[in-house]
Scaffold this motif. Sequence first.
Motif, mmCIF file in Angstrom:
data_model
loop_
_atom_site.group_PDB
_atom_site.id
_atom_site.type_symbol
_atom_site.label_atom_id
_atom_site.label_comp_id
_atom_site.label_asym_id
_atom_site.label_seq_id
_atom_site.Cartn_x
_atom_site.Cartn_y
_atom_site.Cartn_z
ATOM 1 N N ASP A 128 14.728 6.785 14.984
ATOM 2 C CA ASP A 128 14.921 8.210 14.675
ATOM 3 C C ASP A 128 14.842 8.441 13.167
ATOM 4 O O ASP A 128 14.207 9.399 12.701
ATOM 5 C CB ASP A 128 16.233 8.743 15.278
ATOM 6 N N ALA A 154 13.320 10.091 19.272
ATOM 7 C CA ALA A 154 13.201 9.978 17.816
ATOM 8 C C ALA A 154 12.459 11.178 17.237
ATOM 9 O O ALA A 154 12.829 11.714 16.186
ATOM 10 C CB ALA A 154 12.486 8.674 17.453
ATOM 11 N N LYS A 171 15.771 1.738 12.423
ATOM 12 C CA LYS A 171 16.036 2.761 13.443
ATOM 13 C C LYS A 171 14.852 3.717 13.580
ATOM 14 O O LYS A 171 14.319 4.219 12.594
ATOM 15 C CB LYS A 171 17.278 3.558 13.059
ATOM 16 N N GLU A 230 12.187 6.692 24.337
ATOM 17 C CA GLU A 230 12.809 6.378 23.044
ATOM 18 C C GLU A 230 12.109 7.141 21.914
ATOM 19 O O GLU A 230 12.746 7.680 21.016
ATOM 20 C CB GLU A 230 12.647 4.865 22.768
#
Lengths: 308, 362
Positions: free
Chosen positions: A78, A288, A76, A284
């Motif tokens: 983030d 993050a 992921k 995106e």
Amino acid sequence: MKDEAIYRRLFRTALLIRLVEERIIALYPSDKIQSPVHLSIGQEAVAVGVCDALRADDLVFATYRSHGFYIAKGGKLDAMFAELYGRKDGISGGKAGSMHLAAPDVGLMGSSAVVASTIPHAVGAALSFKRRGGDRIAAAVFGDGATEEGVYHESLNFAALMRVPVLFLCEDNGLAVHSHRPIRQSYRLIEHAAAYGIAGRRLEEGWDMLAVRQATLEAAAHVRSGEPFVLEIATSRYKEHVGVGEDFHFNYRTTDSVDAWKRRDPLIVDAKLVAELSPELEREIDAAVAYAEASPAPGRLELLTDVI
Amino acid sequence: MTMAAAKPLAQSSRVLSYAGALLETMDGALRDHPNAFIMGQGVDDFKGIFGSTTGLAEKYGAKRVFDVPLMEEGMTGVAIGAALVGDYPITTHIRADFSFLAMNQIINMAAKYSYMFGGLMRCPMLIRIVVGRSWGQGAQHSQSPQATFAHYPGLTVVMPSSSQAVLDMYPAIINRHPGPVISIEHRLLYNLDFTISPADKRVPLTSYVAREGSDVTVVATSVMVLEALRAAQYVQDRAGVSAEVIDLNSISHPDWELVAASVRKTRRLVTADTSWLEYGVGGEVCRQLMMRDPGLLRQPPAMLGMAPAPCPTAKSLEDIYYPSQHDTVDAILTQAKGKNHGIDLPVERSMTEGYKRFRGPF
Ligand SMILES: Cc1ncc(C[n+]2csc(CCOP(=O)(O)OP(=O)(O)O)c2C)c(N)n1
Ligand SMILES: [Mg+2]
């Protein structure tokens, strides 16, 4: 066309990796990321092609240069940025930083900053898979320099003896810090593996995500059938060994080899697709980064957890 | 270095960085000792082990200064072999953590050659290892293994804390020491400037009083010596507390009588080491004192070291992982005046921020 769809998928992930690392470069002067960073810019196609060819439940054991593998294996974003920021919501709560990225939930089993030290872990995991039946495999990812360490040789010998389903994956960027490969190695990797009875292949087109994917699919099939395999992929490190700058002005290498690589690098050549995909990927990344910025710093409560 | 700095510089005094002192001694070794050579990853590149070997390959040639593959255990074994036949090998590890790959050669071989063969052979060599700290060095680039190595008879372990200490010690080691030596250099020291003068030249391979005092004894190692000196100045200025700082310097063979004499005078002890407390240098200091006289201390000592965990990468954790200037001052004041000493502590929490600005003199 099917290949076209695969290309797009691979390209998207490779571009994400590059944009992530370019964001790291942009953020670095702000001192928000206080962790040494070993960038994989130039090497993205390897991580992307390899991870796409592996099954989701196959494991990857990696190195300090693993932003690419983290993302390509499905980690992921983030939680990655929060980790780089040293925040509580980082994938390892800030204890790992850039050099020790891991995401076991998606099969990235952790990166070590001690060269070559995770190679036998892949062998061990694969040995365990074999003993318990099933056809999962493990991949050891390492640089060309790592193959000089004794543990690489011990791992190969043992994997061959025990017929362990492990993929040895060498990212050959020709450099260990500032030392060129020919002054460090008297052997050729594939011939060397053959001396252990391990099949192998060297792929020169390490910029080509589809070629990397295809080579890995074939190698993984061999491994899944119960034999180790050495896959060596030529690649190119555009940036300095550690840090966010370039290092050509130190004159230990020329820009020639990197320039030649850049002329074939789809993330540069295919400017149209870059332009098409970038805005969404940048959003995106923005999200993050915002997540990382909002995450609290760990403190006394976390200092002594997970020691044992 | 320490006291002289406040006075006007004597004529032959000069300012020399720690890296500069290392470079001078490496140069001196190659110049004075035809059989000395330096090998290690990157010793001949433009970074030259943080400036401590830069230019030497050009000056002395690739037979004397050369890069090696990634082969920590092999390299150390090769060095031992060369030492056995009369060479003086100097090897480097840009992080102490990488020397752990050479543990077998260091502990099972180098440390044993002289004794195991009843003195038939000697293994004189210098292994330079660098301790990392700050900027997210994390769990595998930050370890400080003095207690580990000093545990094994046969190894000589030193931690030079200043340019002067390097200049005093390295030539003596390289020219005269009969066995393997591990020098643990701290990365944060490399860029610091120190005032040195011939008048400060000291006997090598022992411990020193780095600052005289009468109320509390602080026994420190490596970069913690600088911390202790800064803290000593602070408690003197703010509270009139006089701290004596001892630089242990020679970790495997310190001058324990010097330490004991200081504690006999002050009856109060702070230890400040760059590693963990468990089975560590501070514990050994206490053992030495206890064995001499269990009543030496008026109260339990204060011990400063890393928190009992691997080193975290996050800055917020690293800041509380290492003892800060604040902790060092508090430890000294608590020894001298009790827990409720009521004296303001320095605001600076992170030592490393201080180092970035810190230019001495101390
Ligand atoms: C055991 C060990 N020795 C030395 C180092 C210092 N070091 C860090 S990266 C590196 C080069 C490794 O080269 P390679 O395996 O080719 O990986 P790359 O950095 O090129 O991706 C070295 C020598 C280390 N981290 N670990
Ligand atoms: Mg490499």
